[in-house]
Design a protein around this motif. Structure first.
Motif, PDB file in Angstrom:
ATOM      1  N   UNK A 446       0.833  -1.199   0.000  1.00 35.48           N
ATOM      2  CA  UNK A 446       0.000   0.000   0.000  1.00 35.48           C
ATOM      3  C   UNK A 446       0.869   1.251   0.000  1.00 35.48           C
ATOM      4  N   UNK A 447       1.906   1.268   0.837  1.00 31.37           N
ATOM      5  CA  UNK A 447       2.751   2.453   0.929  1.00 31.37           C
ATOM      6  C   UNK A 447       3.489   2.725  -0.378  1.00 31.37           C
ATOM      7  N   UNK A 448       4.119   1.708  -0.939  1.00 27.10           N
ATOM      8  CA  UNK A 448       4.876   1.924  -2.180  1.00 27.10           C
ATOM      9  C   UNK A 448       3.947   2.258  -3.342  1.00 27.10           C
ATOM     10  N   UNK A 449       2.717   1.738  -3.309  1.00 22.91           N
ATOM     11  CA  UNK A 449       1.758   2.044  -4.367  1.00 22.91           C
ATOM     12  C   UNK A 449       1.325   3.505  -4.307  1.00 22.91           C
ATOM     13  N   UNK A 450       1.155   4.038  -3.106  1.00 30.96           N
ATOM     14  CA  UNK A 450       0.838   5.473  -2.974  1.00 30.96           C
ATOM     15  C   UNK A 450       1.995   6.305  -3.514  1.00 30.96           C
ATOM     16  N   UNK A 451       3.221   5.942  -3.147  1.00 24.46           N
ATOM     17  CA  UNK A 451       4.393   6.689  -3.618  1.00 24.46           C
ATOM     18  C   UNK A 451       4.485   6.612  -5.139  1.00 24.46           C
ATOM     19  N   UNK A 452       4.266   5.426  -5.697  1.00 20.24           N
ATOM     20  CA  UNK A 452       4.325   5.258  -7.154  1.00 20.24           C
ATOM     21  C   UNK A 452       3.259   6.114  -7.839  1.00 20.24           C
ATOM     22  N   UNK A 453       2.056   6.150  -7.283  1.00 14.51           N
ATOM     23  CA  UNK A 453       0.994   6.972  -7.862  1.00 14.51           C
ATOM     24  C   UNK A 453       1.333   8.444  -7.828  1.00 14.51           C
ATOM     25  N   UNK A 454       2.013   8.895  -6.768  1.00 17.71           N
ATOM     26  CA  UNK A 454       2.360  10.313  -6.655  1.00 17.71           C
ATOM     27  C   UNK A 454       3.290  10.750  -7.768  1.00 17.71           C
ATOM     28  N   UNK A 455       4.014   9.794  -8.359  1.00 17.99           N
ATOM     29  CA  UNK A 455       4.977  10.121  -9.416  1.00 17.99           C
ATOM     30  C   UNK A 455       4.485   9.740 -10.804  1.00 17.99           C
ATOM     31  N   UNK A 456       3.549   8.793 -10.904  1.00 21.39           N
ATOM     32  CA  UNK A 456       3.216   8.226 -12.212  1.00 21.39           C
ATOM     33  C   UNK A 456       1.748   8.294 -12.606  1.00 21.39           C
ATOM     34  N   UNK A 457       0.849   8.551 -11.690  1.00 23.25           N
ATOM     35  CA  UNK A 457      -0.562   8.644 -12.052  1.00 23.25           C
ATOM     36  C   UNK A 457      -0.763   9.822 -13.007  1.00 23.25           C
ATOM     37  N   UNK A 458      -1.289   9.592 -14.213  1.00 23.12           N
ATOM     38  CA  UNK A 458      -1.497  10.713 -15.136  1.00 23.12           C
ATOM     39  C   UNK A 458      -2.379  11.814 -14.547  1.00 23.12           C
ATOM     40  N   UNK A 459      -3.240  11.476 -13.586  1.00 23.02           N
ATOM     41  CA  UNK A 459      -4.135  12.466 -12.967  1.00 23.02           C
ATOM     42  C   UNK A 459      -3.627  12.919 -11.599  1.00 23.02           C
ATOM     43  N   UNK A 460      -2.308  12.830 -11.375  1.00 28.26           N
ATOM     44  CA  UNK A 460      -1.775  13.093 -10.030  1.00 28.26           C
ATOM     45  C   UNK A 460      -1.869  14.549  -9.589  1.00 28.26           C
ATOM     46  N   UNK A 461      -1.899  15.479 -10.530  1.00 31.39           N
ATOM     47  CA  UNK A 461      -2.002  16.892 -10.156  1.00 31.39           C
ATOM     48  C   UNK A 461      -3.317  17.146  -9.432  1.00 31.39           C
ATOM     49  N   UNK A 462      -3.219  17.782  -8.284  1.00 29.50           N
ATOM     50  CA  UNK A 462      -4.416  18.094  -7.519  1.00 29.50           C
ATOM     51  C   UNK A 462      -4.851  16.984  -6.580  1.00 29.50           C
ATOM     52  N   UNK A 463      -4.195  15.827  -6.622  1.00 33.59           N
ATOM     53  CA  UNK A 463      -4.516  14.743  -5.701  1.00 33.59           C
ATOM     54  C   UNK A 463      -3.702  14.900  -4.417  1.00 33.59           C
ATOM     55  N   UNK A 464      -4.176  14.302  -3.341  1.00 37.21           N
ATOM     56  CA  UNK A 464      -3.551  14.526  -2.028  1.00 37.21           C
ATOM     57  C   UNK A 464      -2.832  13.253  -1.571  1.00 37.21           C
ATOM     58  N   UNK A 465      -1.595  13.093  -2.018  1.00 38.94           N
ATOM     59  CA  UNK A 465      -0.832  11.898  -1.673  1.00 38.94           C
ATOM     60  C   UNK A 465      -0.291  11.953  -0.251  1.00 38.94           C
ATOM     61  N   UNK A 466      -0.019  13.126   0.262  1.00 39.81           N
ATOM     62  CA  UNK A 466       0.462  13.207   1.639  1.00 39.81           C
ATOM     63  C   UNK A 466      -0.630  12.768   2.611  1.00 39.81           C
ATOM     64  N   UNK A 467      -1.875  13.124   2.324  1.00 45.16           N
ATOM     65  CA  UNK A 467      -2.979  12.677   3.173  1.00 45.16           C
ATOM     66  C   UNK A 467      -3.140  11.161   3.088  1.00 45.16           C
ATOM     67  N   UNK A 468      -2.940  10.596   1.905  1.00 46.78           N
ATOM     68  CA  UNK A 468      -3.041   9.137   1.762  1.00 46.78           C
ATOM     69  C   UNK A 468      -1.922   8.442   2.525  1.00 46.78           C
ATOM     70  N   UNK A 469      -0.715   8.977   2.441  1.00 48.95           N
ATOM     71  CA  UNK A 469       0.393   8.396   3.197  1.00 48.95           C
ATOM     72  C   UNK A 469       0.123   8.472   4.697  1.00 48.95           C
ATOM     73  N   UNK A 470      -0.433   9.599   5.150  1.00 47.74           N
ATOM     74  CA  UNK A 470      -0.764   9.743   6.566  1.00 47.74           C
ATOM     75  C   UNK A 470      -1.757   8.676   6.995  1.00 47.74           C
TER      76      UNK A 470
END
Length: 508
Positions: A446-470
């Motif tokens: 789960x943790x590495x998948x969140x990190x991977x999404x923060x760098x590679x998800x085409x829709x990552x702009x505007x998403x809250x990855x820090x909240x997901x990591x928390x």
């Protein structure tokens, strides 16, 4: 933190071995990410040394040991990190590594190509011309160049990048070179795909096509739809790329991208092309266009566009009509367009429990065993659409499984919510107590998948990855040191470092 000496790493392997025997969740998770390929009772200390080596970017413990003894562990590990950073576009990490070791790429021809070091490449080729076609790891030099994302940090090196490309070509490099995504695969990822689809490097992509790269490489057109712009798509289509059989049209629908869909239709894509690409001698059951529009939450204009292009609203796919798909996914505008086109609007008894749930009506409990095949992984396919959260909650309340991985990638809804950067959805799922130790088919937690999404998800702009990591860390998932080393986004890396400092017991 682990002692980064060979003795320290040996001790880390010993600690991992003992923890795995005790079935500590963090140890089981790490071996799931780097499976030894043996039954648990057959594992030896060498297998745990192998895991430690892979976590540091080396293929095996002997290779890590040799590099450490030859270069020193700090420098050897930094070279591995540089390779990864250039490939994944972790440019802040690349800059930090080069600031620490300005000569880090010296003697490593693939890295020199990826960094556009014109003079170093020229000198190396003068000394050994055959380097231009020598396989350096899984890729040849032109592939190291094409897959590098360094251009986004150093656009001023464009002329040097093209000069390196020309030198490689002059010494025998093939612009149509490629490498298998997985060892043993026949299908290759081409240099053109590396430049356009992977690195979003339009300058190098155009240069490759001007020098003979084939736009019909089976990858570039499809992935050009993911870039958030149409420059690569136009370039490929103008060069003669044929969209038939590529699924590029359906990938463009994933983003409700009217412009990309129109471009592809104007260049020969067909909405009935869902059976066009044979696999293993059999035509795959790929989803029809209108079903795709329905399950991706597209708008009514997209539905009408594909209907006008010839999509058949009467088609069934895996037991359901496009209308049923639209209603279950909450795609009301698509359902309305199908009604306007005179499509089938009845709902089967098998689908009715789902429809009743999403519409807020009384209905029977959902029996997953009786669902049409099209809805076998329904939540996993809905979970990236945050605005469908009420429908998802209603479906789960009626009995839809919430922690079921898909058959191929073994990705769960929880992983998709984290990868998508959707804390409201992720928080809801974590509250349902899913298996937070699950490792998907890519070795992702789960943790590495969140990190991977923060760098590679085409829709990552505007998403809250820090909240997901928390949310994930507060739920108790382990924080591996490899995640601290590997995070490529500056805000994510800083967050993880701060968390590790505040919660040292969670770092493994």
């Amino acid at each position: 933190m682990t002692d980064l000496s060979l003795d320290g790493l040996r001790f880390a392997a010993k600690r991992l071995h003992h923890a795995y025997i005790a079935r500590a969740p963090w140890a089981v998770e790490r071996l799931a990410q780097h499976p030894p390929g043996k039954p648990p009772e057959a594992l030896t200390r060498a297998d745990f040394l192998h895991v430690i080596a892979q976590e540091h970017g080396f293929a095996s413990w002997p290779k890590l040991k040799l590099a450490a003894e030859t270069l020193g562990l700090d420098r050897a590990a930094a070279q591995q990190q540089l390779k990864i950073a250039l490939f994944h576009g972790q440019n802040a990490r690349t800059e930090a590594l080069l600031a620490r070791f300005p000569d880090l790429a010296d003697g490593l021809f693939g890295l020199q190509c990826a960094l556009y070091q014109r003079e170093a490449v020229a000198a190396a080729l003068a000394a050994k011309p055959g380097l231009a076609v020598e396989r350096l790891g899984p890729r040849t030099p032109i592939l190291h160049l094409a897959f590098s994302k360094w251009i986004h940090a150093r656009p001023d090196l464009e002329a040097d990048m093209l000069a390196v490309a020309q030198m490689l070509l002059d010494h025998g490099a093939d612009v149509n070179d490629g490498y298998p995504y997985q060892p043993g695969e026949d299908h290759l990822l081409s240099a053109l795909y590396g430049a356009i689809g992977h690195a979003d490097n339009m300058v190098l992509g155009r240069w490759l096509m001007e020098h003979g790269a084939d736009p019909n490489d089976g990858e570039s057109l499809y992935h050009a739809t993911e870039l958030g712009h149409h420059a690569g798509l136009r370039m490929l289509l103008e060069a003669g790329a044929d969209p038939k059989g590529t699924n590029a049209l359906f990938r463009a629908m994933d983003f409700n991208d009217h412009g990309a869909v129109r471009l592809l239709l104007d260049h020969g894509a067909r909405v009935d092309d869902y059976n066009a690409a044979p696999v293993g001698g059999e035509a795959p059951v790929v989803i029809p266009a209108l079903h795709q529009v329905a399950r991706r939450g597209c708008d009514g204009a997209m539905a009408r566009m594909v209907l006008e292009a010839g999509a058949d609203p009467a088609l069934r796919w895996k037991g359901v009509t496009a209308y049923e798909m639209a209603v279950v996914f909450g795609s009301d505008a698509v359902a309305e367009a199908i009604r306007e086109a005179g499509g089938e609007t009845s709902v089967s008894p098998q689908t009715e429990p789902l429809v009743a749930a999403v519409e807020g009506r009384d209905g029977p409990f959902i029996d997953p065993a009786k669902l049409p095949e099209a809805f076998a992984h329904l939540l996993r396919e809905m979970v990236h659409m945050a605005d469908r959260l009420p429908q998802m909650q209603a479906l789960v309340a009626r009995g839809l499984p919430y922690d079921q991985p898909d058959a191929h990638e073994k990705v769960t809804p929880t992983h998709i919510a984290g990868w998508s950067g959707l804390p409201e959805v992720l928080g809801w799922l974590i509250g349902l107590r899913p298996d937070l130790s699950h490792v998907n088919a890519y070795g992702g937690t789960l943790l590495s998948t969140i990190i991977h999404g923060s760098e590679n998800n085409p829709a990552r702009e505007g998403r809250d990855y820090l909240a997901c990591l928390t949310l994930a860390l507060e739920a108790g998932v382990a924080l591996p040191e490899a995640a601290l080393r590997g995070a490529g986004r500056a805000d994510v890396a800083a967050f993880l470092e701060a968390w590790a400092e505040a919660h040292p017991g969670q770092v493994v």
